[in-house]
Motif scaffolding. Structure first.
Motif, PDB file in Angstrom:
ATOM      1  N   ASN A  49       1.018  -1.765   0.243  1.00  0.00           N
ATOM      2  CA  ASN A  49       0.200   0.176  -0.043  1.00  0.00           C
ATOM      3  C   ASN A  49       0.997   1.377   0.027  1.00  0.00           C
ATOM      4  OD1 ASN A  49       0.360   0.970   3.070  1.00  0.00           O
ATOM      5  ND2 ASN A  49      -0.937  -0.956   3.549  1.00  0.00           N
ATOM      6  N   PRO A  50       1.204   2.404  -0.197  1.00  0.00           N
ATOM      7  CA  PRO A  50       1.169   4.041  -0.579  1.00  0.00           C
ATOM      8  C   PRO A  50       2.088   4.299   0.689  1.00  0.00           C
ATOM      9  CG  PRO A  50      -0.715   4.128  -1.694  1.00  0.00           C
ATOM     10  CD  PRO A  50      -0.681   2.429  -0.892  1.00  0.00           C
ATOM     11  N   GLN A  51       1.410   3.469   1.949  1.00  0.00           N
ATOM     12  CA  GLN A  51       2.222   4.360   3.355  1.00  0.00           C
ATOM     13  C   GLN A  51       3.437   3.494   3.545  1.00  0.00           C
ATOM     14  OE1 GLN A  51       2.293   6.675   4.978  1.00  0.00           O
ATOM     15  NE2 GLN A  51       3.450   6.253   5.976  1.00  0.00           N
ATOM     16  N   GLY A  52       2.594   1.362   3.415  1.00  0.00           N
ATOM     17  CA  GLY A  52       3.896   0.384   3.088  1.00  0.00           C
ATOM     18  C   GLY A  52       5.196   1.020   2.810  1.00  0.00           C
ATOM     19  N   TRP A  53       4.467   1.526   1.446  1.00  0.00           N
ATOM     20  CA  TRP A  53       6.005   1.516   0.419  1.00  0.00           C
ATOM     21  C   TRP A  53       6.537   3.215   0.929  1.00  0.00           C
ATOM     22  CZ3 TRP A  53       8.888  -0.235  -2.644  1.00  0.00           C
ATOM     23  CH2 TRP A  53       9.790  -0.279  -3.521  1.00  0.00           C
ATOM     24  N   ALA A  54       6.308   3.492   1.479  1.00  0.00           N
ATOM     25  CA  ALA A  54       6.830   5.215   2.038  1.00  0.00           C
ATOM     26  C   ALA A  54       7.524   5.132   3.410  1.00  0.00           C
ATOM     27  CB  ALA A  54       5.712   6.239   2.325  1.00  0.00           C
ATOM     28  N   THR A  55       7.459   3.887   3.827  1.00  0.00           N
ATOM     29  CA  THR A  55       7.498   3.727   4.781  1.00  0.00           C
ATOM     30  C   THR A  55       9.226   2.625   4.967  1.00  0.00           C
ATOM     31  OG1 THR A  55       6.141   3.818   6.410  1.00  0.00           O
ATOM     32  CG2 THR A  55       7.226   2.504   7.349  1.00  0.00           C
TER      33      THR A  55
END
Length: 64
Positions: A49-55
């Protein structure tokens, strides 16, 4: 398939030698970021998910 229509791009850190030793990322699909091996574009891909990728990316930048 969740990644239909994905536009894949290589990292700007890719060495450009043409040997294909890098990952490709597709972030043009809402709610999903795909990651695959550039040497095996028809093979499996990971999805975040985008937040997981950003993290994940932020963690890499801290350790680079």
């Amino acid at each position: 398939m969740i990644l239909n229509g994905a536009r894949w791009r290589k990292s700007t850190k890719s060495n450009g030698s043409g040997n294909g030793d890098c990952v490709e990322v597709a972030d043009n699909i809402p709610g999903v970021v795909g990651v695959r091996d550039s040497k095996d574009p028809e093979g499996p891909a990971l999805t975040f998910n985008p937040q997981g990728w950003a993290t994940f990316v932020a963690g890499l930048k801290r350790h680079n």
